[in-house]
Design a protein around this motif. Structure first.
Motif, PDB file in Angstrom:
ATOM      1  N   UNK A  90       0.410  -2.438  -1.235  1.00  0.00           N
ATOM      2  CA  UNK A  90       0.620  -1.706  -2.486  1.00  0.00           C
ATOM      3  C   UNK A  90       0.769  -0.218  -2.232  1.00  0.00           C
ATOM      4  N   UNK A  91      -0.008   0.311  -1.295  1.00  0.00           N
ATOM      5  CA  UNK A  91       0.088   1.738  -0.959  1.00  0.00           C
ATOM      6  C   UNK A  91       1.451   2.074  -0.365  1.00  0.00           C
ATOM      7  N   UNK A  92       1.939   1.214   0.518  1.00  0.00           N
ATOM      8  CA  UNK A  92       3.251   1.462   1.118  1.00  0.00           C
ATOM      9  C   UNK A  92       4.350   1.445   0.066  1.00  0.00           C
ATOM     10  N   UNK A  93       4.316   0.454  -0.827  1.00  0.00           N
ATOM     11  CA  UNK A  93       5.328   0.388  -1.880  1.00  0.00           C
ATOM     12  C   UNK A  93       5.225   1.592  -2.814  1.00  0.00           C
ATOM     13  N   UNK A  94       4.008   2.008  -3.116  1.00  0.00           N
ATOM     14  CA  UNK A  94       3.826   3.182  -3.962  1.00  0.00           C
ATOM     15  C   UNK A  94       4.344   4.442  -3.298  1.00  0.00           C
ATOM     16  N   UNK A  95       4.083   4.593  -1.999  1.00  0.00           N
ATOM     17  CA  UNK A  95       4.555   5.774  -1.278  1.00  0.00           C
ATOM     18  C   UNK A  95       6.080   5.816  -1.250  1.00  0.00           C
TER      19      UNK A  95
END
Length: 248
Positions: free
Chosen positions: A88-93
């Motif tokens: 989720x963090x990667x997609x958000x970034x």
């Protein structure tokens, strides 16, 4: 809100405001052009605060694979949820980086003769190109992020968030969000001058991928030779912080 969605939303805003202030300072013909390092460091401190208050109630506001690794090693998060948080963090970034490009698109066009400035709006780089030294800087910078967070959190603290396994996870919770934003501001002002203090693998790798994919006029390579430093350095620093905290 599901914790994974919260991590996505929080990290999106983290990058939108964080990389947004970089773009405002380094791209030509912006209102903030040449605002300087203090503006960038202050903007990133506020970006962490904004992203964290969006996610904190729902996920504990990790927003950073290094934080998630630390919480996993400390026994506050299961392995499946750790992977869920990091994804989720990667997609958000990546989403945040794309929004920064859309917002500053005309200014990116004006920067077509300065590929380094364009890349700086997405990812970090060392001012002196010594990769082992840059790795050490990222380790120390992330250590200086994670250990104070652990010291602020009382023993046995949990955020109260219950992801897929039903157990509360470690997060920022009751320590308050402002101290963490100020901590990131302090790291930027004191330790950010060498590598740009990624201290967050998703913050660097996600936007670097977007830079590689976008058809930006005048861009050059995404500096993949350096890309391992802001990924492995923060993860190493987080693991060292957990180890030291265990002996305190």
């Amino acid at each position: 809100m599901h914790p994974y969605v919260a991590e996505f939303v929080g990290t999106t805003f983290l990058i939108l405001f964080g990389n947004g202030v970089v773009a405002n300072v380094v791209l030509p013909k912006t209102k903030g052009n040449s605002g300087g390092w203090i503006v960038i460091a202050a903007g990133w401190g506020l970006a962490v605060f904004i992203g964290a208050f969006c996610a904190n109630e729902f996920s504990g506001a990790h927003l950073n694979p290094a934080v998630t690794l630390a919480m996993y090693l400390a026994g506050g998060l299961s392995l499946p949820d750790s992977f869920g948080y990091v994804g989720a963090q990667m997609l958000g970034a990546m989403t945040g980086a794309l929004l920064v490009y859309v917002f500053y698109r005309e200014h990116f066009r004006q920067a077509s003769d300065d590929p380094n400035a364009m890349l700086a709006c997405f990812s970090t780089s060392p001012n002196i190109r010594n990769l082992p030294q840059a790795f050490v800087c990222e380790v120390i910078g992330t250590f200086a992020l994670i250990l104070p967070i652990f010291l602020l959190v009382a023993p046995g603290f949990s955020s109260g968030v219950e992801p897929s396994d039903g157990d509360p996870v470690l997060g920022l919770g009751s320590i308050g969000l402002l101290p963490v934003g100020l901590l990131v501001l302090g790291i930027g002002l004191s330790l950010g001058g060498t590598t740009g203090y990624a201290i967050n693998p998703a913050r660097d790798l996600g936007p670097r991928l977007i830079h590689a994919l976008l058809p930006i006029k005048g861009k050059q390579g995404s500096d993949w030779q350096y890309a391992w430093v802001p990924v492995l350095g923060p993860l190493t620093g987080a693991a060292l912080a957990v180890l030291v905290n265990a002996f305190l």
